[in-house]
Enzyme design. Structure first.
Site, PDB file in Angstrom:
ATOM      1  N   ASP A 137     -28.874 -98.944 -52.234  1.00 34.93           N
ATOM      2  CA  ASP A 137     -29.503 -98.408 -51.034  1.00 34.93           C
ATOM      3  C   ASP A 137     -30.533 -99.410 -50.532  1.00 34.93           C
ATOM      4  O   ASP A 137     -30.875-100.381 -51.199  1.00 34.93           O
ATOM      5  CB  ASP A 137     -30.136 -97.044 -51.291  1.00 34.93           C
ATOM      6  CG  ASP A 137     -31.115 -97.082 -52.457  1.00 34.93           C
ATOM      7  OD1 ASP A 137     -31.169 -96.085 -53.213  1.00 34.93           O
ATOM      8  OD2 ASP A 137     -31.823 -98.103 -52.622  1.00 34.93           O
ATOM      9  N   HIS A 187     -23.006-100.683 -49.981  1.00 31.77           N
ATOM     10  CA  HIS A 187     -23.769 -99.456 -49.723  1.00 31.77           C
ATOM     11  C   HIS A 187     -23.252 -98.277 -50.525  1.00 31.77           C
ATOM     12  O   HIS A 187     -23.856 -97.203 -50.525  1.00 31.77           O
ATOM     13  CB  HIS A 187     -23.750 -99.119 -48.229  1.00 31.77           C
ATOM     14  CG  HIS A 187     -25.028 -98.510 -47.745  1.00 31.77           C
ATOM     15  ND1 HIS A 187     -25.957 -97.943 -48.583  1.00 31.77           N
ATOM     16  CD2 HIS A 187     -25.539 -98.369 -46.483  1.00 31.77           C
ATOM     17  CE1 HIS A 187     -26.972 -97.491 -47.887  1.00 31.77           C
ATOM     18  NE2 HIS A 187     -26.758 -97.719 -46.604  1.00 31.77           N
TER      19      HIS A 187
END
Lengths: 504, 271
Positions: free
Chosen positions: A478, A474
């Site tokens: 995304d 992350h």
């Protein structure tokens, strides 16, 4: 008279203390002022400063200060429980160096019944890089050898038992054997001469107050195994069988039943702990997973209709003329994955945290996680973007065989840019895999299973469904990127004809 | 000054130095084992390269676990099991060997255990590589930084110890394919592939400089006396039987057969 007795006492104390230390022939270290000058100590531990570094749980209990070690062993006595059992002296494998917790026994220089001199070589062991000759601290007779060549012996574990001349205690024990009645006497002073067994098995026999000499050994060379002791205990009624009359048990309340079961079941299901050192791939997995756990992951899950995939695979198999080639779903998934990566190169990248850079990898080197007898390994198929499905199939087969044979080369297991974990081959719907750093995404695919779906006109129909779980870094990816990538991949899987449309 | 140096040297234990070049590794190991087991002197043997590529396993090495036996048989690579512990290497003319054989009292204060001996040996090479690279002892390997260039093995008996090293002066990456990945790997390897784990000594200093500096460093601990080794001995005069030996083809084939017959329990990543 007084002089002789005091000499014997000092010998006993000296011998007891020397039991704590290895049987290497060493230059005596200067005796401490705390101990009588007459006591000769042989400590392997008062050596270079590096000896203070300890790596293993056993080594951590041993310090370079031999006085500390002496007091520690003297008070706990665990390493030398009942050293004078049955008139015999337990000769342990002593500490051979800090961080060394076990050694492989290579060969014996003596056999049971041999007379040995002080400092005579007893056996040779190997610890990591060194072969080490173990010498006898005493002059005496070898009574029982407890390990065979190739056995792994832990530091502190008894190598052999021997009788040592001049021990008053030995004489007392032999004299007392005839009149032994108490269970503790039997367990602590039973005659073990000539009975092969490990310390753990002897402990078990003591626990049941069994004279191990009475147990028939079914192991190699008549060795008494744990199972032999348990069987003997059952035969003698020392161990009760689990109750068979279930109806009879119904009169007991639940607590009583549990107690009875636990009391009855406990000895039968009591298992010794087993320590497994992690090596090779398993050791590497500790490192890699620990590092991966520090990365913030998120997971994207989707289901894919594999009906078309099934048809393609069937078609490949039917037209296959090469008996050495076995067509499976995976090459199709791999090729379609590569096609999707071409459109979403961010999924095929590596993240350099130090420089805060993302490197978009030109090659699609797809790692395929494999579970082998030696542990988890991830060989890679290089440059999938340039390979045909058949070439991918053959390369996959080569890697699978190499993994099975433990013949994967360094090149086979390096250079990956994304990893595929086909956990479905073993079972399960999906998994949440950890990244194979420095990659930024990993995909776990579950088993293809039949499921029921409802069409638009309300009719139920069967489909082949595969669940995929994409784990992503992350810090770099995304949800939107992963979702759109997955949609693209899904499109190639559900409509493989699109592969031909975009294939170069 | 010269007098002081000579006086100091007089106080050093004597060590015989044998310098060899290109001696076959089997002969070298036989020589080492004989000196280790039968001599009462201290010895240093330096062999500048060996001849044909040869695989050398430790005393308990098992070919089935350590080697890719089929190509080894096909290419007729000799496989030797040596008398010391440690792992498996493939040696060739690009390998430099340095061996120390010492009585246990040769080095004052040195306890005859694996770790102290290993640490002491690193002191010698710290002198050799002073100012060159970032030399250090990583677990049981000599490394520049975290890249290995020298592997060690030892044998320790009641009165003596031997510590020998194979240095990767240069190596052929293709030869590495004869070896399987070992089950045990040092922690500092950190799951790196082989080529990222090792380095070539030749990238750091000239070959002759390395050997000369090793002799020089050793000379600060021992009073060295050069000895000429006569390789060709009358076989009938040889009384010492070494345990180091070359495995026969039959033994390797048997190991290969045993491997083929094992049950396959690997879970493949295939559907």
């Amino acid at each position: 008279m007084i002089t002789r007795r005091s000499f014997q006492e000092r010998q006993l104390v000296s011998a007891a203390r020397r039991l704590l230390f290895p049987q290497f022939s060493l230059a005596p270290v200067p005796p401490s002022s705390e101990f009588p000058a007459a006591l000769q100590f042989y400590s392997p531990l008062s050596c270079s400063p590096s000896a203070t570094e300890t790596l293993s749980s056993i080594g951590s209990r041993v310090r370079s200060n031999y006085q500390y070690t002496l007091m520690r062993f003297w008070s706990s006595g665990n390493a030398l429980e009942d050293p004078f059992c049955g008139g015999l002296i337990d000769v342990p494998l002593a500490q051979t160096g800090e961080g060394i917790a076990e050694c492989e026994l290579l060969k014996w220089y003596v056999k049971e019944g041999d007379q040995v001199e002080e400092f005579q070589p007893l056996c040779e062991v190997q610890s990591d890089k060194a072969t080490i000759e173990i010498t006898s601290r005493y002059k005496g007779k070898v009574i029982q050898i407890l390990h065979a060549p190739s056995d792994i012996v832990k530091v502190g574990e008894t190598l052999l038992k021997m009788t040592v001349k001049g021990f008053q205690l030995e004489q007392d024990v032999h004299d007392g054997l005839e009149s032994i009645n108490s269970p503790s006497s039997v367990t602590s002073k039973s005659r073990n001469c000539g009975i092969l067994s490990t310390p753990a098995v002897r402990n078990l026999a003591r626990e049941y107050a069994i004279d191990i000499a009475n147990v028939h050994g079914t192991g190699k060379d008549g060795r008494v195994l744990k199972e032999d002791v348990l069987k003997y205990a059952l035969e003698k009624g020392i161990l009760e069988r689990p109750p068979l009359d279930v109806a009879g048990m119904q009169h007991h309340n639940l607590e009583g039943l549990n107690n009875q079961q636990s009391e009855t079941a406990k000895p039968e299901y009591q298992l010794n702990d087993e320590t497994i050192p992690l090596r090779g791939y398993k050791r590497a997995m500790v490192k890699s997973m620990s590092m991966a756990a520090t990365v913030p992951h998120f997971y994207y899950v989707d289901e894919m209709n594999c009906d078309a995939l099934v048809k393609f695979k069937t078609a490949f198999q039917q037209s296959n003329s090469d008996p050495n080639v076995k067509h499976t779903f995976l090459p199709l998934l791999i090729k379609s994955l590569s096609m999707a990566l071409s459109k979403y190169p961010m999924m095929n990248s590596c993240f350099n945290e130090k420089s805060m850079e993302v490197i978009l990898k030109g090659s699609h080197n797809i790692g395929i996680a494999m579970a082998t007898p030696n542990g988890l390994v991830v060989p890679t198929i290089k440059n999938v973007q340039s390979l045909s499905i058949l070439e991918i199939t053959k390369e996959l087969m080569r890697l699978q065989k190499s993994a099975l044979d433990n013949k994967l080369t360094p090149d086979d297991i390096s250079g990956g840019t994304i990893t595929l974990s086909n956990i479905g081959a073993i079972g399960g719907k999906s998994g949440s895999p950890l990244l194979n750093l420095p990659e930024v995404s990993i995909i776990a695919i579950g088993r293809i299973q039949k499921a029921t779906q409802i069409s638009e006109d309300g009719n139920a129909y069967a489909v082949s469904i595969m669940t995929v779980n994409i784990g992503a870094d992350h810090r770099v990816l995304d949800g939107a990127t992963v979702a759109t990538f997955c949609n693209q991949w899904k499109q190639y899987i559900e409509k493989p004809e699109l592969l031909m449309l975009h294939m170069k | 000054m010269a007098t002081l140096f000579e006086t100091r040297k007089l106080g050093l234990p004597l060590m015989n130095l044998i310098r060899l070049e290109g001696l076959p590794i089997l002969k070298q190991l036989h020589l080492e084992e004989e000196l280790f087991r039968t001599s009462k002197d201290n010895w240093c043997i330096i062999n500048d390269g060996t001849d044909d590529p040869t695989i050398v396993m430790g005393i308990s090495g098992k070919p089935a676990e350590l080697l890719d036996i089929q190509p080894v048989l096909h290419d007729e690579i000799p496989v030797i099991r040596r008398f010391t512990g440690g792992g498996t290497v493939i040696v060739d003319p690009g390998t430099i060997f340095a061996t120390f054989i010492c009585n246990k009292e040769a080095v004052p204060g040195l306890q005859p255990y694996p770790r102290p001996i290993m640490s002491w040996s690193s002191l010698i090479y710290e002198q050799v590589f002073q100012g060159i690279g970032n030399f250090r002892l990583c677990e049981n390997d000599y490394a520049f930084g975290d890249r290995k260039f020298g592997g060690n093995a030892q044998s320790i008996t009641k009165r003596r110890w031997i510590h020998h090293t194979s240095f990767l002066w240069d190596y052929d990456a293709r030869n590495m394919s004869y070896l399987r990945l070992p089950k045990r790997a040092p922690e500092y390897r950190m799951a790196r592939d082989h080529m990222e784990f090792i380095c070539r000594l030749k990238d750091y200093l000239p070959r002759s400089t390395f050997i000369n500096k090793t002799v020089e460093a050793l000379g600060t601990h021992f009073s060295l006396e050069s000895v000429v080794y006569e390789a060709d001995k009358d076989p009938s005069a040889i009384k010492f039987m070494p345990t180091t030996r070359q495995l026969t083809r039959e033994e390797l084939e048997e190991a290969l057969s045993a491997t083929d017959l094992e049950n396959c329990s690997a879970q493949f990543a295939s559907l």
